[in-house]
Enzyme design. Structure first.
Site, PDB file in Angstrom:
ATOM      1  N   TYR B 165      19.566 -28.669  18.532  1.00  0.00           N
ATOM      2  CA  TYR B 165      20.505 -27.701  19.118  1.00  0.00           C
ATOM      3  C   TYR B 165      20.756 -28.044  20.587  1.00  0.00           C
ATOM      4  O   TYR B 165      21.892 -27.947  21.070  1.00  0.00           O
ATOM      5  CB  TYR B 165      19.958 -26.272  18.972  1.00  0.00           C
ATOM      6  CG  TYR B 165      19.786 -25.854  17.528  1.00  0.00           C
ATOM      7  CD1 TYR B 165      20.897 -25.672  16.710  1.00  0.00           C
ATOM      8  CD2 TYR B 165      18.525 -25.657  16.966  1.00  0.00           C
ATOM      9  CE1 TYR B 165      20.759 -25.301  15.382  1.00  0.00           C
ATOM     10  CE2 TYR B 165      18.372 -25.289  15.640  1.00  0.00           C
ATOM     11  CZ  TYR B 165      19.495 -25.112  14.850  1.00  0.00           C
ATOM     12  OH  TYR B 165      19.347 -24.757  13.539  1.00  0.00           O
ATOM     13  N   ASN B 188      29.254 -21.352  11.002  1.00  0.00           N
ATOM     14  CA  ASN B 188      30.147 -22.457  10.648  1.00  0.00           C
ATOM     15  C   ASN B 188      30.966 -22.089   9.408  1.00  0.00           C
ATOM     16  O   ASN B 188      30.402 -21.867   8.342  1.00  0.00           O
ATOM     17  CB  ASN B 188      29.266 -23.690  10.361  1.00  0.00           C
ATOM     18  CG  ASN B 188      30.068 -24.877   9.842  1.00  0.00           C
ATOM     19  OD1 ASN B 188      31.293 -24.868   9.898  1.00  0.00           O
ATOM     20  ND2 ASN B 188      29.345 -25.884   9.352  1.00  0.00           N
ATOM     21  N   CYS B 196      26.529 -28.946   9.842  1.00  0.00           N
ATOM     22  CA  CYS B 196      25.592 -28.202  10.683  1.00  0.00           C
ATOM     23  C   CYS B 196      24.158 -28.375  10.184  1.00  0.00           C
ATOM     24  O   CYS B 196      23.204 -28.146  10.936  1.00  0.00           O
ATOM     25  CB  CYS B 196      25.978 -26.722  10.734  1.00  0.00           C
ATOM     26  SG  CYS B 196      26.095 -25.943   9.127  1.00  0.00           S
ATOM     27  N   HIS B 197      24.008 -28.834   8.930  1.00  0.00           N
ATOM     28  CA  HIS B 197      22.651 -29.065   8.412  1.00  0.00           C
ATOM     29  C   HIS B 197      21.949 -30.229   9.119  1.00  0.00           C
ATOM     30  O   HIS B 197      20.743 -30.389   9.001  1.00  0.00           O
ATOM     31  CB  HIS B 197      22.697 -29.309   6.893  1.00  0.00           C
ATOM     32  CG  HIS B 197      23.558 -30.481   6.493  1.00  0.00           C
ATOM     33  ND1 HIS B 197      24.904 -30.369   6.261  1.00  0.00           N
ATOM     34  CD2 HIS B 197      23.257 -31.792   6.309  1.00  0.00           C
ATOM     35  CE1 HIS B 197      25.406 -31.546   5.917  1.00  0.00           C
ATOM     36  NE2 HIS B 197      24.418 -32.429   5.955  1.00  0.00           N
ATOM     37  N   GLU B 225      21.254 -37.310   2.127  1.00  0.00           N
ATOM     38  CA  GLU B 225      21.833 -38.228   3.107  1.00  0.00           C
ATOM     39  C   GLU B 225      20.831 -39.270   3.585  1.00  0.00           C
ATOM     40  O   GLU B 225      21.169 -40.138   4.389  1.00  0.00           O
ATOM     41  CB  GLU B 225      22.365 -37.416   4.313  1.00  0.00           C
ATOM     42  CG  GLU B 225      23.485 -36.482   3.903  1.00  0.00           C
ATOM     43  CD  GLU B 225      23.990 -35.620   5.043  1.00  0.00           C
ATOM     44  OE1 GLU B 225      23.327 -35.579   6.111  1.00  0.00           O
ATOM     45  OE2 GLU B 225      25.044 -34.988   4.874  1.00  0.00           O
TER      46      GLU B 225
END
Lengths: 162, 230
Positions: B165, B188, B196-197, B225
């Site tokens: 963050y 979001n 945002c993850h 990912e």
């Protein structure tokens, strides 16, 4: 909340005549343009668009209010009213143009209800009943407003015949 | 100059009802017609029509939505406008989703398989691990400028990597704003597509995730990912 589809349908069905009405009220193309947008945006902002049972009359009424507030603002700002594009092919075109300007000024000086009633009846093709639904009151009152406008215009152009 | 001639009421009525002025017309009727009868020129109307159309499109965007099935994170609802993807929501009922998106975008969303085809295909491929990035445009016109800058910064975190963050705050020139960044990411409107993850707490822990399944969903997306998980 009005839906995009509903407003688009109304814009498609009534946009052209409402624009013509605003053009007749405001002359100048840009002002009529702005007023047209403002009129339809007011549909968007309406809290209960489902309660608008007669969209055509409602749009005419809103357009009239929008046009009147533009005229008031114009007067406040002392803006010179733009002359509308009118095709004057007549041989004595210059004199005619002066007369058109003059008649527009006279029409603009009429009380709002008389001016609107006359334009709605003669140039927007509304019946007296329809005029009444736009301006409030009944058909008799609408007719009286149109006649009072005519009387004043006759007085303003008293001498000549074509 | 000739003598003044009034229109008899019957003729006046006919004129008011749209008839041409009679030959022997008082000048006011003919002059009034010269000023008002023709109305605006066609090109004036076409310009006004185009401007009205543009304005209405901006003010009441057309919104189309549909459902995307996914075994990884459960079903999703997606909504698109003329400007791109405007909403991705985890699960919930159709009515709830359409109502919430409609209020946010000031429109009435219409369910459409056709209009959402690109978004659904890309999300489906992504969640099956067959796609690494999104090419559909994202419509972020309806978020605050601060939130938009946070979401844009989150978008620049590549697949397989993570940021904190605080990193995002520094990236947008607000180094002390980690908490506000967390809040902006928490609301979001287009999760997964704006990733945002990939944004974690500064201590390396997962931080939060407001999508359905919470941190379990966040962990699954990061695992998909190939990110190194805490």
């Amino acid at each position: 909340m009005a839906t995009a589809d509903q407003i688009e349908a109304w814009a498609g069905r009534y946009g052209k005549e409402i624009h013509a009405y605003l053009w007749r009220m405001l002359g100048d193309g840009q002002d009529a343009d702005d007023a047209l947008q403002e009129t339809f945006l007011r549909v968007l902002r309406h809290r209960r668009p489902a309660s608008i049972l007669e969209p055509r009359a409602w749009l005419y009424a809103v357009a009239g209010n929008v046009a009147r507030s533009q005229l008031r603002r114009r007067r406040r700002e002392g803006e010179r009213r733009a002359t509308p594009d009118v095709d004057l092919a007549a041989p004595d075109g210059v004199a005619d143009r002066d007369r058109v300007d003059a008649v527009r000024r006279v029409v603009e000086s009429l009380p709002a209800k008389q001016r609107q009633a006359l334009l709605l009846r003669r140039y927007q093709g509304l019946s007296y009943d329809e005029v009444a639904r736009v301006l409030g009151g009944n058909a008799q009152a609408a007719r009286a407003n149109v006649y009072q406008a005519v009387v004043k215009l006759k007085k303003a152009f008293p001498e000549e015949v074509r | 100059m000739t003598k003044h001639k009034d229109l008899p009421d019957k003729e006046l009525e006919r004129w008011l009802a749209g008839a041409a002025p009679p030959v022997e017309t008082p000048i006011f009727a003919a002059t009034l017609d010269a000023a008002f009868a023709a109305g605006p020129e066609p090109k004036t109307w076409r310009r006004a029509q185009q401007r009205l159309q543009d304005r209405l499109n901006d003010s009441a965007p057309r919104v189309y939505y549909d459902r995307v099935g996914s075994s990884l994170v459960g079903p999703l609802w997606v909504a698109v406008t003329d400007h791109g993807l405007a909403a991705v929501t985890y699960g919930g009922s159709e009515a709830e989703f359409a109502g919430r998106v409609g209020r946010r975008l000031r429109s009435t969303p219409v369910r459409s398989t056709e209009r959402t085809v690109a978004v659904r295909r890309e999300l489906d491929e992504y969640l099956r691990g067959r796609r690494t990035s999104f090419s559909v445009p994202v419509d972020l016109r309806h978020v605050t400028p601060f939130q938009r800058s946070v979401l844009e910064a989150a978008r620049s975190v590549p697949r397989g990597q993570v940021a904190s963050y605080g990193d995002i705050g520094r990236r947008i020139g607000k180094p002390g704003a980690a908490r506000a960044v967390g809040q902006a990411l928490g609301s979001n409107p287009v999760p997964i597509v704006v990733p945002c993850h990939r944004v974690l707490a500064s201590d390396g822990s997962l931080g939060g995730y407001s999508g359905r399944g919470g941190l379990r969903t966040k962990r699954r997306l990061l695992a998909l990912e190939g990110a190194a998980l805490p």
